[in-house]
Design a protein around this motif. Structure first.
Motif, PDB file in Angstrom:
ATOM      1  N   LEU A   1      66.416   0.174  12.063  1.00  0.00           N
ATOM      2  CA  LEU A   1      65.434   0.177  13.142  1.00  0.00           C
ATOM      3  C   LEU A   1      66.168   0.262  14.466  1.00  0.00           C
ATOM      4  N   GLY A   2      65.554   0.944  15.406  1.00  0.00           N
ATOM      5  CA  GLY A   2      66.129   1.011  16.740  1.00  0.00           C
ATOM      6  C   GLY A   2      66.043   2.386  17.353  1.00  0.00           C
ATOM      7  N   ASN A   3      66.031   3.425  16.523  1.00  0.00           N
ATOM      8  CA  ASN A   3      66.047   4.796  17.036  1.00  0.00           C
ATOM      9  C   ASN A   3      64.804   5.591  16.660  1.00  0.00           C
ATOM     10  N   GLY A   4      63.705   4.901  16.369  1.00  0.00           N
ATOM     11  CA  GLY A   4      62.456   5.576  16.093  1.00  0.00           C
ATOM     12  C   GLY A   4      62.488   6.401  14.828  1.00  0.00           C
ATOM     13  N   ASP A   5      61.654   7.445  14.794  1.00  0.00           N
ATOM     14  CA  ASP A   5      61.508   8.276  13.601  1.00  0.00           C
ATOM     15  C   ASP A   5      62.798   8.981  13.213  1.00  0.00           C
ATOM     16  N   ARG A   6      63.655   9.252  14.174  1.00  0.00           N
ATOM     17  CA  ARG A   6      64.851  10.058  13.880  1.00  0.00           C
ATOM     18  C   ARG A   6      65.787   9.350  12.908  1.00  0.00           C
ATOM     19  N   ALA A   7      65.652   8.029  12.745  1.00  0.00           N
ATOM     20  CA  ALA A   7      66.479   7.323  11.765  1.00  0.00           C
ATOM     21  C   ALA A   7      66.121   7.719  10.340  1.00  0.00           C
ATOM     22  N   GLY A   8      64.928   8.315  10.150  1.00  0.00           N
ATOM     23  CA  GLY A   8      64.551   8.803   8.826  1.00  0.00           C
ATOM     24  C   GLY A   8      63.331   8.137   8.228  1.00  0.00           C
ATOM     25  N   LEU A   9      62.686   7.233   8.980  1.00  0.00           N
ATOM     26  CA  LEU A   9      61.526   6.502   8.488  1.00  0.00           C
ATOM     27  C   LEU A   9      60.398   6.609   9.505  1.00  0.00           C
ATOM     28  N   THR A  10      59.154   6.643   8.997  1.00  0.00           N
ATOM     29  CA  THR A  10      58.004   6.586   9.885  1.00  0.00           C
ATOM     30  C   THR A  10      57.874   5.173  10.448  1.00  0.00           C
ATOM     31  N   ALA A  11      57.016   5.015  11.453  1.00  0.00           N
ATOM     32  CA  ALA A  11      56.805   3.679  12.021  1.00  0.00           C
ATOM     33  C   ALA A  11      56.277   2.713  10.966  1.00  0.00           C
ATOM     34  N   ASP A  12      55.363   3.165  10.102  1.00  0.00           N
ATOM     35  CA  ASP A  12      54.874   2.298   9.022  1.00  0.00           C
ATOM     36  C   ASP A  12      56.001   1.895   8.088  1.00  0.00           C
ATOM     37  N   GLN A  13      56.836   2.848   7.740  1.00  0.00           N
ATOM     38  CA  GLN A  13      57.953   2.558   6.835  1.00  0.00           C
ATOM     39  C   GLN A  13      58.957   1.616   7.490  1.00  0.00           C
ATOM     40  N   ARG A  14      59.157   1.750   8.803  1.00  0.00           N
ATOM     41  CA  ARG A  14      60.087   0.865   9.484  1.00  0.00           C
ATOM     42  C   ARG A  14      59.548  -0.570   9.517  1.00  0.00           C
ATOM     43  N   ARG A  15      58.247  -0.713   9.705  1.00  0.00           N
ATOM     44  CA  ARG A  15      57.663  -2.056   9.645  1.00  0.00           C
ATOM     45  C   ARG A  15      57.804  -2.652   8.250  1.00  0.00           C
ATOM     46  N   SER A  16      57.613  -1.829   7.233  1.00  0.00           N
ATOM     47  CA  SER A  16      57.792  -2.321   5.858  1.00  0.00           C
ATOM     48  C   SER A  16      59.246  -2.668   5.582  1.00  0.00           C
ATOM     49  N   HIS A  17      60.150  -1.861   6.116  1.00  0.00           N
ATOM     50  CA  HIS A  17      61.594  -2.097   6.016  1.00  0.00           C
ATOM     51  C   HIS A  17      61.931  -3.488   6.566  1.00  0.00           C
ATOM     52  N   LEU A  18      61.502  -3.776   7.780  1.00  0.00           N
ATOM     53  CA  LEU A  18      61.769  -5.073   8.377  1.00  0.00           C
ATOM     54  C   LEU A  18      61.040  -6.185   7.634  1.00  0.00           C
ATOM     55  N   THR A  19      59.818  -5.930   7.194  1.00  0.00           N
ATOM     56  CA  THR A  19      59.052  -6.958   6.490  1.00  0.00           C
ATOM     57  C   THR A  19      59.729  -7.355   5.189  1.00  0.00           C
TER      58      THR A  19
ATOM     59  N   GLU B   1      52.856   1.512   4.416  1.00  0.00           N
ATOM     60  CA  GLU B   1      52.411   0.474   5.336  1.00  0.00           C
ATOM     61  C   GLU B   1      52.498  -0.901   4.686  1.00  0.00           C
ATOM     62  N   THR B   2      52.547  -1.924   5.523  1.00  0.00           N
ATOM     63  CA  THR B   2      52.590  -3.308   5.057  1.00  0.00           C
ATOM     64  C   THR B   2      51.582  -4.145   5.834  1.00  0.00           C
ATOM     65  N   ARG B   3      51.201  -5.266   5.265  1.00  0.00           N
ATOM     66  CA  ARG B   3      50.426  -6.295   5.956  1.00  0.00           C
ATOM     67  C   ARG B   3      51.142  -7.621   5.716  1.00  0.00           C
ATOM     68  N   LEU B   4      51.438  -8.330   6.771  1.00  0.00           N
ATOM     69  CA  LEU B   4      52.171  -9.589   6.661  1.00  0.00           C
ATOM     70  C   LEU B   4      51.332 -10.694   7.266  1.00  0.00           C
ATOM     71  N   ILE B   5      51.064 -11.735   6.481  1.00  0.00           N
ATOM     72  CA  ILE B   5      50.200 -12.815   6.936  1.00  0.00           C
ATOM     73  C   ILE B   5      50.852 -14.167   6.663  1.00  0.00           C
ATOM     74  N   ARG B   6      50.457 -15.137   7.489  1.00  0.00           N
ATOM     75  CA  ARG B   6      50.788 -16.533   7.200  1.00  0.00           C
ATOM     76  C   ARG B   6      49.464 -17.226   6.873  1.00  0.00           C
ATOM     77  N   VAL B   7      49.466 -18.010   5.797  1.00  0.00           N
ATOM     78  CA  VAL B   7      48.239 -18.623   5.297  1.00  0.00           C
ATOM     79  C   VAL B   7      48.406 -20.128   5.210  1.00  0.00           C
ATOM     80  N   LYS B   8      47.442 -20.833   5.805  1.00  0.00           N
ATOM     81  CA  LYS B   8      47.390 -22.282   5.656  1.00  0.00           C
ATOM     82  C   LYS B   8      46.273 -22.619   4.672  1.00  0.00           C
TER      83      LYS B   8
END
Length: 481
Positions: free
Chosen positions: A304-322, A438-445
């Motif tokens: 992450l850091g260089n946008g799409d040019r790194a080889g991943l879409t924004a959704d994929q980058r969020r999933s990568h970090l998640t 795409e990903t969805r990340l939640i915290r649940v109480k």
């Protein structure tokens, strides 16, 4: 507490937590390294993905400057790691110094490695370095002395075996039964400590290198400087308990880079692709039991850091970090920080995501059905973090999970961690329709009747260790260089 404040007590407490199961949890894995380091996964930047085979003093210092200027440092990104190709080679392999240790390529690093480390430290950051097992052929040919001993390179080299090396090659194995072998590694570790190294990656490690890992662990402890110890790459899981006992992290697969760029050896953009990132779902699930304070499953660089040019879409980058955050993996950026993309910077400064990584709990995979995956972990305050993924490359998919699979029954009070929005109390289960990648990340109480929470395995370390808006300290603080 400031970034440079002492975390000795916190580190000790987290390492104790790693060895003592919480009430209602399953037994923990083998004890982590007791070197007092890496209570939480490392965060920072590493040179390999972007700089690749052409590191220089100027390039590494520019990335350190960019890291400090970007504000990422305030969110925990403090490592600046110089990877391979800092050394000088000749036709017979690595050139060596008087005591048989690799010589620095002064054409690339005219001020030497200590000058780079000093520059990094002056920014309030930490310096990482690189080595591989064995002893250089040139050291054996010249029979260089081993510093502080009557022994020489030929006394400790096993010339019937070679060690894996990705640069100059020509590395012989070390016979650790021979007098002088440990002292050779000790001398190298002390040299690195004198240069200001805070983090050492030893690459090319396999089962056959356990004696080397043991020797380096011992040498780093005796070096006079706290040095986080990282192993690479694609280590066998059969030896996971050994890696955990001796080191602070270990690479669980091969490189995340795709080597599909237009430059030499596949360098340049793209740095990776979704197939290389998504392959980590399987390895992260298999290695999950071995992660915890003191030792982490390293999924490789975070592109992450260089946008799409790194080889991943924004959704994929969020999933990568998640995924990296759910796995409590080291967050070591591989991108060009001098050209930080605004979208990616927003991802990397989302403290809700950073907290998920730094809570020191590795998530379990609880749903694995085609492109649909769900991961979950329980934090020590009784809340759960749940990640839902569509790992496919085409088509939307609805991903669902029952709260009972997560670890409790009844209802759950849900907050979306990517957006920060409160979703309210949701009964029985949770679903999300996700775009490809795409990903969805939640915290649940848990919000059901008392006594409905189920036991869940995992290390218990409180989330939100750092108040919102506070400068978050590094997992361990180096001494002054």
């Amino acid at each position: 507490m400031t970034r440079t404040g002492s975390l000795t007590a916190a580190v000790a407490g987290l390492l104790v937590a790693a060895a003592v199961p919480l009430a209602g949890t399953t037994a923990q894995p083998a004890a982590a390294s007791d070197n007092g380091l890496s209570a939480r996964p490392a965060m920072g930047w590493s040179s390999w993905s972007f700089v690749r085979r052409w590191p220089t003093e100027a390039k590494i210092e520019a990335q350190a400057d960019a890291l400090a200027a970007s504000g990422l440092e305030d969110h925990g990104f403090v490592q600046v790691n110089l990877d391979d190709f800092w050394q000088k080679c000749d036709a017979d392999g690595f050139e060596v110094d008087t005591y048989g240790r690799w010589a620095v390529d002064t054409g690339k690093f005219p001020g030497g490695i200590k000058a780079v480390a000093d520059h990094v430290h002056a920014k309030g950051l930490k310096f990482g370095f690189y080595v591989t097992p064995g002893i250089a052929r040139n050291a054996v040919t010249r029979n260089t002395p081993i510093e502080g001993t009557p022994y020489h390179a030929k006394d400790i080299a096993d010339t019937s075996k070679t060690e894996k090396n990705y640069n100059c090659k020509n590395m012989y194995a070390i016979d650790y039964a021979a007098p002088g072998a440990q002292e050779f590694v000790d001398s190298w570790a002390k040299q690195f400590a004198s240069w200001g190294v805070d983090y050492l990656k030893i690459d090319g490690v396999g089962s056959q290198d356990i004696p080397d890992v043991q020797a380096w662990d011992k040498a780093l402890r005796a070096s006079g400087r706290p040095i986080t110890f990282a192993l690479s790459n694609n280590l066998p899981i059969a030896n996971a308990a050994t890696w955990r006992r001796l080191a602070n992290s270990w690479r669980t697969q091969g490189d995340v880079e795709c080597y599909c760029g237009p430059g030499p050896s596949g360098s340049g953009y793209p740095l990776t692709d979704w197939s290389h990132v998504s392959a980590r779902f399987t390895s992260a699930a298999a290695w999950q039991p071995y992660a915890g304070p003191g030792g982490w499953n390293d999924l490789d660089s975070l592109e992450l850091g260089n946008g799409d040019r790194a080889g991943l879409t924004a959704d994929q980058r969020r999933s990568h970090l998640t995924l990296w955050a759910m796995a409590a993996a080291p967050l070591l950026l591989g991108t060009d920080l001098t050209r930080l993309d605004a979208v990616d910077r927003a991802m990397l400064t989302n403290d809700r995501l950073i907290d998920v990584d730094q809570d020191a709990v590795a998530a379990r995979r609880i749903v694995n059905s085609g492109v649909r995956q769900v991961w979950s972990k329980k934090e020590s305050d009784g809340r759960y973090v749940v990640a839902l993924f569509n790992t496919g490359t085409s088509g939307t998919s609805t991903v669902s999970v029952d709260w009972s699979r997560v670890g409790f029954t009844g209802s759950g009070d849900v907050t979306d961690l990517w957006s920060g929005s409160h979703k309210g109390v949701i009964a029985n289960s949770y679903s999300a329709t996700l775009r490809p990648g795409e990903t969805r990340l939640i915290r649940v109480k848990p919000a059901g009747p008392p006594g409905t929470a189920a036991a869940s395995p995992g290390f218990g370390v409180a989330p939100h260790a750092f108040p919102a808006g506070a400068v978050r300290p590094a997992p361990a603080t180096p001494p002054a260089a």
